[in-house]
Scaffold this active site. Structure first.
Site, short mmCIF file in Angstrom:
data_model
loop_
_atom_site.label_atom_id
_atom_site.label_comp_id
_atom_site.label_asym_id
_atom_site.label_seq_id
_atom_site.Cartn_x
_atom_site.Cartn_y
_atom_site.Cartn_z
CD GLU A 165 -2.95 -1.19 2.01
OE1 GLU A 165 -2.91 -0.02 3.12
OE2 GLU A 165 -3.97 -1.78 2.34
CD GLU A 348 -3.45 -5.61 4.22
OE1 GLU A 348 -4.55 -4.93 4.37
OE2 GLU A 348 -2.35 -5.51 4.07
#
Ligand code: FCB
Length: 441
Positions: A165, A348
């Site tokens: 991320e 995720e």
């Protein structure tokens, strides 16, 4: 309910990250990270720290057993840069490498495919002191670190993710200040940190490729389909700007070597000749972290004159994030149609809720089970519609240190009692385990 079926050979697993679960921050020569500094500055909402967290550094055999018993065949973990190169550059800490060496051997013995992520936010503080992701001087140290780790583990770890991320790091760590290192530099901070992560990633991917032509290389991006709060032209334009910052700088960077044209002017002073080629890399795996859609609106006083609006939604998680499973279908479809249908892992997906321990000692987390079920329906639908989705890794195996929220937000499918460190599988663990073992539900 009709059967929800996944492609043959679909991978099932869980994700974690070093800082959120390991604890043992002073053990075996680890150096300080930006999250230690941020915590010491009192920036964690519930006043907790990751000093012990799940004590995974010592209890990893038990955690591997949980993965194995669940029937998971894949595990994404991250490697703590400050354990490997404590000062960010220079001396390598053998004891840090030894820890991941043991972990990898344990995973392989349990029949679990290790997927290693090199950077899940625990930046060595000495590198931050030299500008962190704001400057391109970090590119060399990151590529060197990637090479050091791979030289030790790549004989056994075949799946590598560079960054986790980069958009969240840049936006919250360097632009808005909610995450370490806590800079509130607005647009410039976001764009610099994004671009330099892209550059460092490109260099690391090339270093990894040189080590092993057989390695499967990729990255992990938090992608959220971005919509406008209203049909108003200003909202629509604001959402397009935010889509470029949040989704497209990281995604188009590695996949296409492109800077979104809408940001070209603002990034002109940051991007140097040759950078587009340097950030592009033919990755083998694209990890996506999906939590919800984004609904954005025009509002001055914020970077890019955009801010979060109100999502139209009737279900919310314990983070007050909207529950929007069909956004995951749209995301997977957009990758198929716009990016050449890359091999995608859901790296995720999950939810925090205010779990309670029932009188029977168990955690009957019905909302989390529903969250997983509803998202898996969308993953199966996307796969059936031709999306090249290879696996699903929940966030997270364990309750853990949820960054600025500390230990107060529980994302695990296994409860962790932070007093005793006892692990208790929740109903969601048993649900995902049954799905993994059967290949559907
Ligand atoms: C993601 C992070 C992960 C965790 C989840 C809830 O943005 O990658 O570490 O905090 O959110």
């Amino acid at each position: 309910m009709t059967d929800v079926v996944f492609p043959r050979g679909f991978f099932w697993g869980a994700s974690t990250s070093s800082y959120q679960i390991e604890g043992a921050l002073d053990a075996d020569g680890r150096g300080p990270s930006v999250w230690d500094t941020f915590t010491a500055a009192g920036r964690i909402g519930d006043g907790s720290s990751a000093a012990t967290a799940c004590d995974h550094y010592h209890r990893w055999p038990e955690d591997i057993a949980l993965l194995k018993d669940a029937g998971f065949n894949t595990y994404r973990f991250s490697i703590a840069w400050p354990r490997i190169v404590p000062a960010g550059t220079g001396a390598v800490n053998g004891k840090g490498l030894d820890f991941y060496d043991r972990l990898v051997d344990g995973l392989l013995e349990a029949g679990i495919r290790p997927m290693a992520c090199l950077y899940h936010w625990d930046l060595p503080q000495p590198l931050e002191d030299r500008g962190g992701w704001l400057g391109r001087e970090i590119v060399g140290p990151f590529a060197d670190y990637a090479e050091i780790v791979a030289r030790r583990l790549a004989d056994r770890v075949k799946d590598w993710m560079t960054l986790n991320e980069p958009n969240v790091v840049a936006i919250f760590g360097y632009g808005l200040g909610d995450h370490a290192p806590g800079h509130t530099l607005g647009e410039a901070g976001m764009l610099k940190a994004l671009h330099h992560q892209n550059l460092a990633q490109g260099a690391a991917l090339r270093a990894l490729r040189a080590i092993g032509p057989d390695l499967r290389l990729g990255t992990v991006i938090n992608l959220q389909p971005c919509g406008a709060q209203s049909a108003d032209a200003q909202d629509v334009a604001a959402a397009a700007r935010w889509d470029a910052v949040w989704n497209r700088v990281p995604l188009d960077g590695v996949m296409k070597g492109e800077i979104p044209s809408i940001l070209a002017e603002k990034m002109a002073g940051i991007v140097q000749p040759g950078d587009e080629a340097a950030i592009r890399f033919p990755i083998d795996l694209l990890g996506i972290n999906y939590y919800s859609r984004m609904t954005m609106k025009y509002e001055t006083g914020h970077p890019f004159d955009v801010w979060w609006g109100e999502a139209k939604c009737d279900r919310w998680t314990g983070m007050a994030w909207p529950v929007q499973p069909d956004g995951l279908y749209d995301l997977l479809t957009s990758l198929k149609d716009g990016y050449g249908n890359p091999a995608v892992y859901i790296a995720e997906n999950g939810a925090a809720y205010d779990d309670e321990v029932a009188p029977d000692g168990m955690v009957h987390d019905a909302e989390r089970v529903a969250f997983y079920r509803d998202h898996l329906v969308q993953v199966a639908r996307a796969a059936a519609d031709g999306c090249n989705v290879k696996g699903y890794l929940c966030w997270s195996l364990l309750d853990n240190f949820e960054w600025a929220f500390g230990l107060s937000k529980r994302f695990g499918i296994v409860r962790v009692d932070y007093e005793t460190l006892k692990r208790t599988p929740k109903d969601s663990y048993h649900f995902l385990s049954a799905v993994a073992k059967r290949g559907g539900f």
